[in-house]
Design a protein around this motif. Structure first.
Motif, PDB file in Angstrom:
ATOM      1  N   HIS A 173     -62.504  29.120  88.939  1.00  0.00           N
ATOM      2  CA  HIS A 173     -62.215  27.914  89.729  1.00  0.00           C
ATOM      3  C   HIS A 173     -63.426  27.549  90.583  1.00  0.00           C
ATOM      4  O   HIS A 173     -64.188  28.440  91.019  1.00  0.00           O
ATOM      5  N   ALA A 174     -63.598  26.245  90.799  1.00  0.00           N
ATOM      6  CA  ALA A 174     -64.700  25.767  91.660  1.00  0.00           C
ATOM      7  C   ALA A 174     -64.217  24.615  92.546  1.00  0.00           C
ATOM      8  O   ALA A 174     -63.468  23.746  92.091  1.00  0.00           O
ATOM      9  N   ASN A 175     -64.665  24.660  93.818  1.00  0.00           N
ATOM     10  CA  ASN A 175     -64.405  23.559  94.756  1.00  0.00           C
ATOM     11  C   ASN A 175     -65.592  22.600  94.714  1.00  0.00           C
ATOM     12  O   ASN A 175     -66.747  23.036  94.822  1.00  0.00           O
ATOM     13  N   ILE A 176     -65.275  21.306  94.586  1.00  0.00           N
ATOM     14  CA  ILE A 176     -66.318  20.291  94.406  1.00  0.00           C
ATOM     15  C   ILE A 176     -66.265  19.265  95.540  1.00  0.00           C
ATOM     16  O   ILE A 176     -65.168  18.857  95.966  1.00  0.00           O
ATOM     17  N   VAL A 177     -67.440  18.881  96.042  1.00  0.00           N
ATOM     18  CA  VAL A 177     -67.520  17.736  96.975  1.00  0.00           C
ATOM     19  C   VAL A 177     -68.248  16.600  96.261  1.00  0.00           C
ATOM     20  O   VAL A 177     -69.226  16.836  95.528  1.00  0.00           O
ATOM     21  N   ASP A 178     -67.731  15.377  96.416  1.00  0.00           N
ATOM     22  CA  ASP A 178     -68.321  14.184  95.791  1.00  0.00           C
ATOM     23  C   ASP A 178     -69.119  13.420  96.842  1.00  0.00           C
ATOM     24  O   ASP A 178     -68.547  12.838  97.764  1.00  0.00           O
ATOM     25  N   ILE A 179     -70.446  13.434  96.713  1.00  0.00           N
ATOM     26  CA  ILE A 179     -71.321  12.680  97.618  1.00  0.00           C
ATOM     27  C   ILE A 179     -71.490  11.292  96.990  1.00  0.00           C
ATOM     28  O   ILE A 179     -72.286  11.110  96.053  1.00  0.00           O
ATOM     29  N   GLN A 180     -70.714  10.334  97.447  1.00  0.00           N
ATOM     30  CA  GLN A 180     -70.586   9.051  96.753  1.00  0.00           C
ATOM     31  C   GLN A 180     -71.723   8.081  97.072  1.00  0.00           C
ATOM     32  O   GLN A 180     -72.377   8.197  98.111  1.00  0.00           O
ATOM     33  N   GLY A 181     -71.911   7.113  96.179  1.00  0.00           N
ATOM     34  CA  GLY A 181     -72.850   6.013  96.454  1.00  0.00           C
ATOM     35  C   GLY A 181     -72.205   5.030  97.418  1.00  0.00           C
ATOM     36  O   GLY A 181     -71.154   5.320  97.998  1.00  0.00           O
ATOM     37  N   ASN A 182     -72.843   3.839  97.595  1.00  0.00           N
ATOM     38  CA  ASN A 182     -72.231   2.902  98.543  1.00  0.00           C
ATOM     39  C   ASN A 182     -70.904   2.381  97.977  1.00  0.00           C
ATOM     40  O   ASN A 182     -70.831   1.975  96.810  1.00  0.00           O
ATOM     41  N   LEU A 183     -69.866   2.463  98.814  1.00  0.00           N
ATOM     42  CA  LEU A 183     -68.500   2.178  98.362  1.00  0.00           C
ATOM     43  C   LEU A 183     -68.385   0.737  97.874  1.00  0.00           C
ATOM     44  O   LEU A 183     -68.872  -0.196  98.508  1.00  0.00           O
ATOM     45  N   GLY A 184     -67.771   0.609  96.690  1.00  0.00           N
ATOM     46  CA  GLY A 184     -67.577  -0.730  96.120  1.00  0.00           C
ATOM     47  C   GLY A 184     -68.614  -1.087  95.086  1.00  0.00           C
ATOM     48  O   GLY A 184     -68.471  -2.090  94.374  1.00  0.00           O
ATOM     49  N   ALA A 185     -69.658  -0.261  94.968  1.00  0.00           N
ATOM     50  CA  ALA A 185     -70.646  -0.472  93.903  1.00  0.00           C
ATOM     51  C   ALA A 185     -70.061   0.069  92.600  1.00  0.00           C
ATOM     52  O   ALA A 185     -69.446   1.146  92.596  1.00  0.00           O
ATOM     53  N   THR A 186     -70.287  -0.640  91.493  1.00  0.00           N
ATOM     54  CA  THR A 186     -69.688  -0.204  90.227  1.00  0.00           C
ATOM     55  C   THR A 186     -70.104   1.218  89.864  1.00  0.00           C
ATOM     56  O   THR A 186     -69.298   1.997  89.346  1.00  0.00           O
ATOM     57  N   ALA A 187     -71.368   1.558  90.174  1.00  0.00           N
ATOM     58  CA  ALA A 187     -71.835   2.925  89.866  1.00  0.00           C
ATOM     59  C   ALA A 187     -71.019   3.948  90.666  1.00  0.00           C
ATOM     60  O   ALA A 187     -70.619   4.993  90.146  1.00  0.00           O
ATOM     61  N   GLN A 188     -70.721   3.643  91.911  1.00  0.00           N
ATOM     62  CA  GLN A 188     -69.903   4.567  92.717  1.00  0.00           C
ATOM     63  C   GLN A 188     -68.481   4.597  92.190  1.00  0.00           C
ATOM     64  O   GLN A 188     -67.924   5.691  91.986  1.00  0.00           O
ATOM     65  N   ILE A 189     -67.903   3.457  91.928  1.00  0.00           N
ATOM     66  CA  ILE A 189     -66.521   3.404  91.453  1.00  0.00           C
ATOM     67  C   ILE A 189     -66.373   4.203  90.155  1.00  0.00           C
ATOM     68  O   ILE A 189     -65.485   5.035  89.993  1.00  0.00           O
ATOM     69  N   GLY A 190     -67.318   3.986  89.228  1.00  0.00           N
ATOM     70  CA  GLY A 190     -67.221   4.638  87.919  1.00  0.00           C
ATOM     71  C   GLY A 190     -67.475   6.125  87.975  1.00  0.00           C
ATOM     72  O   GLY A 190     -66.727   6.917  87.376  1.00  0.00           O
ATOM     73  N   ARG A 191     -68.518   6.535  88.728  1.00  0.00           N
ATOM     74  CA  ARG A 191     -68.848   7.966  88.768  1.00  0.00           C
ATOM     75  C   ARG A 191     -67.753   8.753  89.497  1.00  0.00           C
ATOM     76  O   ARG A 191     -67.396   9.859  89.115  1.00  0.00           O
ATOM     77  N   THR A 192     -67.206   8.145  90.560  1.00  0.00           N
ATOM     78  CA  THR A 192     -66.095   8.799  91.270  1.00  0.00           C
ATOM     79  C   THR A 192     -64.874   8.899  90.358  1.00  0.00           C
ATOM     80  O   THR A 192     -64.226   9.956  90.265  1.00  0.00           O
ATOM     81  N   ALA A 193     -64.590   7.827  89.634  1.00  0.00           N
ATOM     82  CA  ALA A 193     -63.419   7.826  88.743  1.00  0.00           C
ATOM     83  C   ALA A 193     -63.580   8.852  87.623  1.00  0.00           C
ATOM     84  O   ALA A 193     -62.625   9.558  87.266  1.00  0.00           O
ATOM     85  N   GLY A 194     -64.793   8.971  87.100  1.00  0.00           N
ATOM     86  CA  GLY A 194     -65.028   9.923  86.019  1.00  0.00           C
ATOM     87  C   GLY A 194     -64.788  11.353  86.457  1.00  0.00           C
ATOM     88  O   GLY A 194     -64.083  12.120  85.787  1.00  0.00           O
ATOM     89  N   LEU A 195     -65.323  11.716  87.638  1.00  0.00           N
ATOM     90  CA  LEU A 195     -65.110  13.078  88.159  1.00  0.00           C
ATOM     91  C   LEU A 195     -63.636  13.313  88.458  1.00  0.00           C
ATOM     92  O   LEU A 195     -63.062  14.344  88.091  1.00  0.00           O
ATOM     93  N   THR A 196     -63.001  12.336  89.089  1.00  0.00           N
ATOM     94  CA  THR A 196     -61.589  12.471  89.452  1.00  0.00           C
ATOM     95  C   THR A 196     -60.737  12.715  88.207  1.00  0.00           C
ATOM     96  O   THR A 196     -59.866  13.591  88.194  1.00  0.00           O
ATOM     97  N   GLN A 197     -61.048  11.984  87.156  1.00  0.00           N
ATOM     98  CA  GLN A 197     -60.273  12.107  85.904  1.00  0.00           C
ATOM     99  C   GLN A 197     -60.399  13.528  85.339  1.00  0.00           C
ATOM    100  O   GLN A 197     -59.427  14.168  84.948  1.00  0.00           O
ATOM    101  N   VAL A 198     -61.627  14.086  85.366  1.00  0.00           N
ATOM    102  CA  VAL A 198     -61.825  15.438  84.823  1.00  0.00           C
ATOM    103  C   VAL A 198     -61.134  16.474  85.719  1.00  0.00           C
ATOM    104  O   VAL A 198     -60.476  17.395  85.230  1.00  0.00           O
ATOM    105  N   CYS A 199     -61.237  16.287  87.043  1.00  0.00           N
ATOM    106  CA  CYS A 199     -60.590  17.248  87.964  1.00  0.00           C
ATOM    107  C   CYS A 199     -59.076  17.218  87.806  1.00  0.00           C
ATOM    108  O   CYS A 199     -58.394  18.244  87.862  1.00  0.00           O
ATOM    109  N   GLU A 200     -58.528  16.024  87.557  1.00  0.00           N
ATOM    110  CA  GLU A 200     -57.060  15.907  87.435  1.00  0.00           C
ATOM    111  C   GLU A 200     -56.547  16.523  86.139  1.00  0.00           C
ATOM    112  O   GLU A 200     -55.375  16.865  86.030  1.00  0.00           O
ATOM    113  N   THR A 201     -57.444  16.718  85.166  1.00  0.00           N
ATOM    114  CA  THR A 201     -56.978  17.270  83.887  1.00  0.00           C
ATOM    115  C   THR A 201     -57.459  18.708  83.667  1.00  0.00           C
ATOM    116  O   THR A 201     -57.262  19.264  82.606  1.00  0.00           O
ATOM    117  N   ASN A 202     -58.134  19.281  84.673  1.00  0.00           N
ATOM    118  CA  ASN A 202     -58.603  20.681  84.541  1.00  0.00           C
ATOM    119  C   ASN A 202     -58.355  21.431  85.837  1.00  0.00           C
ATOM    120  O   ASN A 202     -58.911  21.079  86.877  1.00  0.00           O
TER     121      ASN A 202
END
Ligand code: GZL
Length: 359
Positions: A173-202
Motif C-alpha cells: 500500500h502507498a499513500n499519495i499526495v496530489d500536487i495539483q496545477g492551477n485549479l480549473g485548467a484542463t491539464a489539472q482537471i485531467g491529471r487529477t481525474a486520471g489519478l483519482t480513477q486509478v486510486c478508486e479502482t486499486n
C-alpha cells in the motif's frame, strides 16, 4: 485653380498621409508584445494569446509557435503573454480583433469564461484555434479546432505505472499526495481525474491529500512543505508538472528525507508530467523523479496545418492530439495498459537528455 485652393488640397493630402502612418504606428504599438515580422505585412497575421511563462513546458510551447509561424513561412505572429490571468488573455483577444488579425490562437488558462470575447472574434469574422487546454462552452461554433493532449489519459498512464510499480516491488500500500496545477485548467482537471480513477479502482493506492500549486516550483515547495508537516506517512508525490516536481524535491530534502523509489525504506517517490527540459530528465536518470508522463509542447506544426487547410477552404480536423511517452528511471515496469491499449516505458538515457532544451 486659385492658389489658396491648391494649398488647402495639399494640407488635406498631408493630413491623410500622416493619419495613414499613425494607423500603422498604432498597429505596431498595439501589437506591443512580440511581433515576428518587420514593416507592412502581406503575411498571414496570427494573434497568439498564451497562458504565461509559468513553466518550462509553457516556454517550449511558445517556442514551437515562434519556430512555426515565421516571416519566412509567410506569417506574422503576435504573442501576448497572459501572465496566467484570464483578464489579460481576454484583453489580448480584443487587441487582436482591433488589429484585424487573420487568425487567433488561444491557449486558455482555465476552461470557463470565454464565450463573450470569442463571440466578439466570431462577429469580427476571425477564426479561433484553441491549443493545449480546452474551453467549456455550449457554442461549438466559437472555435474551429483544438490541438493538445489527452490529460486524463496522461493521469491514468502515470497512475497505472504507479500501481504496477507497487506490485513489482511487493509494496502492499502507498499513500499519495496530489500536487495539483492551477485549479480549473484542463491539464489539472485531467491529471487529477486520471489519478483519482486509478486510486478508486486499486486498494494499494490511497490519495490522502490534494492541493493546488499552480504548476510553479515555488508554490509546490510551499505546498509540499506544509503536507510534510501534516502527514508523516507520505509515500508518493504526484506532481502535475515538472516545475512542481522540482519544488517538491526541494521540500522533501529540506525535511531531511530522500526523493527516490525505495518506498519500503522511507524514500518518497516523485511522479511528474511534461518532460520538456534536461533538468527534469536528469532527475529521472538519477531517480529523484521515478516517472514522467511526457506532455508534448510542440503544437505549432499541427496548428499550422489547420490554418493552411482553412486558407485553402479544406476540411479541418476539429480535435488533434499530440502524443507523449512514459519516461522512467529503470525498467521495473516495462509497459502498462490503459483501456486495453499498451504503453511501453522509455528508460531515460543520455540520448533523451541531449535532445531536450536547457532550462
Ligand atoms: C499541459 C499544460 C500545462 C503543463 C504545465 O498541456 O497545460 O501547463 O503541463 C503548464 O507545465 O503550466
Amino acid at each position: 485653380m486659385k492658389k489658396g485652393r491648391i494649398i488647402s488640397i495639399m494640407i488635406v493630402a498631408i493630413l491623410l498621409l500622416l493619419a495613414g502612418c499613425s494607423r500603422s504606428a498604432d498597429r505596431e504599438m498595439i501589437a506591443g508584445s512580440e511581433s515576428q515580422s518587420e514593416g507592412v505585412s502581406q503575411k498571414t497575421v496570427i494573434g497568439f494569446s498564451q497562458v504565461g511563462a509559468e513553466s518550462d513546458w509553457r516556454s517550449a510551447n511558445t517556442q514551437s509557435m515562434k519556430d512555426t509561424f515565421t516571416s519566412e513561412n509567410g506569417y506574422e505572429l503576435i504573442v501576448e503573454d497572459g501572465q496566467q490571468k484570464q483578464s489579460n488573455q481576454i484583453m489580448a483577444i480584443r487587441k487582436f480583433i482591433q488589429q484585424e488579425v487573420d487568425y487567433i490562437i488561444l491557449a486558455p488558462v482555465v476552461e470557463t469564461g470565454w464565450d463573450t470575447v470569442l463571440h466578439e472574434a466570431k462577429s469580427a469574422g476571425i477564426p479561433v484555434i484553441i491549443v493545449d487546454r480546452m474551453i467549456d462552452t455550449e457554442d461549438q461554433s466559437l472555435y474551429v479546432a483544438w490541438v493538445g493532449s489527452d490529460f486524463e489519459l496522461e493521469g491514468r498512464k502515470a497512475g497505472e505505472w504507479i500501481n504496477q510499480f507497487l506490485q513489482e516491488k511487493n509494496i502492499a500500500h502507498a499513500n499519495i499526495v496530489d500536487i495539483q496545477g492551477n485549479l480549473g485548467a484542463t491539464a489539472q482537471i485531467g491529471r487529477t481525474a486520471g489519478l483519482t480513477q486509478v486510486c478508486e479502482t486499486n486498494e494499494n493506492m490511497t490519495l490522502i491529500a490534494s492541493e493546488a500549486a499552480d504548476f510553479t516550483q515555488a508554490r509546490a515547495r510551499e505546498v509540499m512543505t506544509g503536507l510534510l508537516t501534516q502527514y508523516s506517512d507520505i509515500n508518493i508525490a504526484y506532481c502535475e508538472n515538472d516545475n512542481e516536481a522540482f519544488g517538491v524535491i526541494e521540500a522533501i530534502e529540506a525535511a531531511g528525507k530522500t526523493a527516490g523509489g525505495d518506498i519500503a525504506n522511507g524514500e518518497i517517490m516523485v511522479v511528474s508530467f511534461d518532460g520538456v527540459n534536461k533538468e527534469a530528465l536528469k532527475d529521472v536518470q538519477s531517480g529523484k523523479i521515478a516517472c514522467i508522463a511526457e506532455c508534448n509542447p510542440n503544437h505549432g506544426p499541427l496548428v499550422k496545418s489547420t490554418i493552411e487547410a482553412l486558407k485553402a477552404d479544406e476540411a479541418v480536423e476539429r480535435f488533434s492530439y499530440v502524443e507523449g511517452a512514459l519516461l522512467v528511471h529503470d525498467n521495473t515496469v516495462s509497459s502498462i495498459s490503459v483501456d486495453g491499449v499498451e504503453y511501453t516505458t522509455t528508460v531515460v538515457d543520455e540520448a533523451q537528455i541531449e535532445g531536450k532544451q536547457s532550462n
